[in-house]
Design a protein around this motif. Structure first.
Motif, PDB file in Angstrom:
ATOM      1  N   VAL A  79       0.852  -1.190   0.000  1.00 43.63           N
ATOM      2  CA  VAL A  79       0.000   0.000   0.000  1.00 43.63           C
ATOM      3  C   VAL A  79       0.889   1.242   0.000  1.00 43.63           C
ATOM      4  O   VAL A  79       1.890   1.302   0.716  1.00 43.63           O
ATOM      5  N   SER A  80       0.525   2.212  -0.789  1.00 48.88           N
ATOM      6  CA  SER A  80       1.268   3.462  -0.862  1.00 48.88           C
ATOM      7  C   SER A  80       1.239   4.202   0.470  1.00 48.88           C
ATOM      8  O   SER A  80       0.185   4.338   1.100  1.00 48.88           O
TER       9      SER A  80
ATOM     10  N   GLY B 190      -5.689  -2.635   2.286  1.00 45.82           N
ATOM     11  CA  GLY B 190      -5.153  -3.991   2.186  1.00 45.82           C
ATOM     12  C   GLY B 190      -6.250  -5.027   2.142  1.00 45.82           C
ATOM     13  O   GLY B 190      -6.202  -5.979   1.350  1.00 45.82           O
ATOM     14  N   ALA B 191      -7.285  -4.845   2.964  1.00 44.19           N
ATOM     15  CA  ALA B 191      -8.403  -5.795   2.982  1.00 44.19           C
ATOM     16  C   ALA B 191      -9.131  -5.807   1.637  1.00 44.19           C
ATOM     17  O   ALA B 191      -9.520  -6.875   1.150  1.00 44.19           O
ATOM     18  N   GLU B 192      -9.301  -4.623   1.034  1.00 43.35           N
ATOM     19  CA  GLU B 192      -9.958  -4.566  -0.273  1.00 43.35           C
ATOM     20  C   GLU B 192      -9.135  -5.306  -1.330  1.00 43.35           C
ATOM     21  O   GLU B 192      -9.685  -5.983  -2.195  1.00 43.35           O
ATOM     22  N   GLN B 193      -7.823  -5.173  -1.256  1.00 44.87           N
ATOM     23  CA  GLN B 193      -6.967  -5.867  -2.221  1.00 44.87           C
ATOM     24  C   GLN B 193      -7.005  -7.380  -2.010  1.00 44.87           C
ATOM     25  O   GLN B 193      -6.998  -8.147  -2.976  1.00 44.87           O
ATOM     26  N   PHE B 194      -7.051  -7.811  -0.755  1.00 40.31           N
ATOM     27  CA  PHE B 194      -7.178  -9.248  -0.496  1.00 40.31           C
ATOM     28  C   PHE B 194      -8.510  -9.758  -1.020  1.00 40.31           C
ATOM     29  O   PHE B 194      -8.593 -10.826  -1.624  1.00 40.31           O
ATOM     30  N   GLU B 195      -9.567  -8.989  -0.810  1.00 45.88           N
ATOM     31  CA  GLU B 195     -10.893  -9.375  -1.277  1.00 45.88           C
ATOM     32  C   GLU B 195     -10.913  -9.512  -2.798  1.00 45.88           C
ATOM     33  O   GLU B 195     -11.578 -10.399  -3.352  1.00 45.88           O
ATOM     34  N   ALA B 196     -10.165  -8.639  -3.469  1.00 50.74           N
ATOM     35  CA  ALA B 196     -10.125  -8.653  -4.932  1.00 50.74           C
ATOM     36  C   ALA B 196      -9.091  -9.627  -5.488  1.00 50.74           C
ATOM     37  O   ALA B 196      -8.964  -9.763  -6.709  1.00 50.74           O
ATOM     38  N   GLY B 197      -8.364 -10.288  -4.598  1.00 48.78           N
ATOM     39  CA  GLY B 197      -7.344 -11.233  -5.050  1.00 48.78           C
ATOM     40  C   GLY B 197      -6.093 -10.570  -5.573  1.00 48.78           C
ATOM     41  O   GLY B 197      -5.277 -11.208  -6.270  1.00 48.78           O
ATOM     42  N   GLN B 198      -5.901  -9.295  -5.242  1.00 47.24           N
ATOM     43  CA  GLN B 198      -4.732  -8.549  -5.720  1.00 47.24           C
ATOM     44  C   GLN B 198      -3.585  -8.708  -4.737  1.00 47.24           C
ATOM     45  O   GLN B 198      -3.121  -7.755  -4.110  1.00 47.24           O
ATOM     46  N   VAL B 199      -3.121  -9.935  -4.612  1.00 49.31           N
ATOM     47  CA  VAL B 199      -2.084 -10.271  -3.649  1.00 49.31           C
ATOM     48  C   VAL B 199      -0.840 -10.781  -4.379  1.00 49.31           C
ATOM     49  O   VAL B 199      -0.905 -11.146  -5.550  1.00 49.31           O
ATOM     50  N   VAL B 200       0.284 -10.778  -3.684  1.00 52.01           N
ATOM     51  CA  VAL B 200       1.525 -11.301  -4.250  1.00 52.01           C
ATOM     52  C   VAL B 200       2.164 -12.251  -3.253  1.00 52.01           C
ATOM     53  O   VAL B 200       1.904 -12.193  -2.050  1.00 52.01           O
ATOM     54  N   ASN B 201       2.989 -13.120  -3.778  1.00 56.08           N
ATOM     55  CA  ASN B 201       3.794 -13.978  -2.920  1.00 56.08           C
ATOM     56  C   ASN B 201       5.015 -13.202  -2.439  1.00 56.08           C
ATOM     57  O   ASN B 201       5.362 -12.149  -2.999  1.00 56.08           O
ATOM     58  N   ALA B 202       5.673 -13.741  -1.422  1.00 60.04           N
ATOM     59  CA  ALA B 202       6.798 -13.028  -0.809  1.00 60.04           C
ATOM     60  C   ALA B 202       7.855 -12.615  -1.830  1.00 60.04           C
ATOM     61  O   ALA B 202       8.358 -11.495  -1.798  1.00 60.04           O
ATOM     62  N   ALA B 203       8.185 -13.505  -2.744  1.00 59.93           N
ATOM     63  CA  ALA B 203       9.246 -13.223  -3.702  1.00 59.93           C
ATOM     64  C   ALA B 203       8.906 -12.078  -4.646  1.00 59.93           C
ATOM     65  O   ALA B 203       9.794 -11.452  -5.234  1.00 59.93           O
ATOM     66  N   ASP B 204       7.611 -11.787  -4.788  1.00 59.02           N
ATOM     67  CA  ASP B 204       7.180 -10.778  -5.752  1.00 59.02           C
ATOM     68  C   ASP B 204       6.830  -9.433  -5.111  1.00 59.02           C
ATOM     69  O   ASP B 204       6.389  -8.515  -5.809  1.00 59.02           O
ATOM     70  N   ALA B 205       7.023  -9.302  -3.812  1.00 55.74           N
ATOM     71  CA  ALA B 205       6.737  -8.037  -3.136  1.00 55.74           C
ATOM     72  C   ALA B 205       7.729  -6.980  -3.602  1.00 55.74           C
ATOM     73  O   ALA B 205       8.949  -7.200  -3.574  1.00 55.74           O
TER      74      ALA B 205
END
Length: 228
Positions: free
Chosen positions: A94-95, A195-210
């Protein structure tokens, strides 16, 4: 809040943590320049202990992706990655500027907010936000780094937050901004809803891609002695 999330931000002189667990929020905020790397892990352990939970009990992690201090942003991303690997968790970034706009919308009736963080070297990190659906801060343009005297636009009466307006109060006055002196640095608490909105939308990354968001060119930054 539907998700159990730990948010962390170390991108500025402030170190901020917020945990949403079983619909209760635990938080920590302090200004501790150059002490983030020593303090962040013990504070995370404390906040998890206060909530009576462990990493495995979380749905994911939220990290402040910048912009801000290069060292601070890297610390935040690295710690988030390490925790994600350890807990087998996914992440969202998150910015830091958006988090400050989110706080402004939560605490005021403003419909628009201009966020500026002092970026040193005579510049600020800048972004303009409007109040969107569910009171979420929506950027009206891309985040940028700019010399304050070059900021253009009709911002008369617009709410302004961030350390940039304390450092360059003359520019804030010239632009006729309504400066809120209470909101100066990002609080992780205000990253949780995004962050919750992004999780709800599936806009997540794995650790290596952060990934961090520096905005400023690292080569330019390193020209200033004592900075990296």
């Amino acid at each position: 809040m539907k998700y159990n999330l730990l948010a962390l931000d170390a991108s500025t002189e402030a170190l901020s943590l917020a945990l949403s667990y079983n619909n209760k929020i635990y938080r920590h905020f302090e200004e501790c320049p150059q002490q983030h790397s020593q303090k962040i892990l013990p504070l995370i352990e404390r906040i998890l202990s206060d909530a009576g939970c462990q990493l495995k009990d979380l749905d994911g992690l939220v990290f402040g992706r910048g912009p801000g201090s290069f060292t601070g942003v890297r610390i935040g991303v690295a710690v988030a990655q390490g925790l994600a690997y350890s807990g087998n968790l996914q992440l969202v970034g998150v910015s830091t500027l958006q988090a400050m706009a989110q706080q402004a919308f939560a605490q005021t009736n403003a419909q628009q907010v201009l966020v500026a963080i002092d970026a040193r070297m005579g510049e600020v990190y800048l972004c303009n936000y409007t109040r969107g659906e569910n009171n979420q801060a929506v950027a009206l343009a891309e985040e940028t780094v700019i010399k304050p005297e070059l900021i253009e636009g009709d911002y008369q009466g617009i709410l302004a937050v961030g350390t940039g307006w304390q450092t360059y109060s003359d520019v804030a006055e010239k632009l006729s901004l309504d400066v809120n002196a209470e909101i100066t640095l990002p609080h992780a608490k205000y990253m949780l809803s995004t962050g919750a909105e992004q999780f709800e939308a599936g806009q997540v990354v794995n650790a290596a891609d952060a990934q961090p968001q520096y905005v400023r060119d690292t080569v330019t930054w390193k020209k200033l002695p004592g900075r990296e």
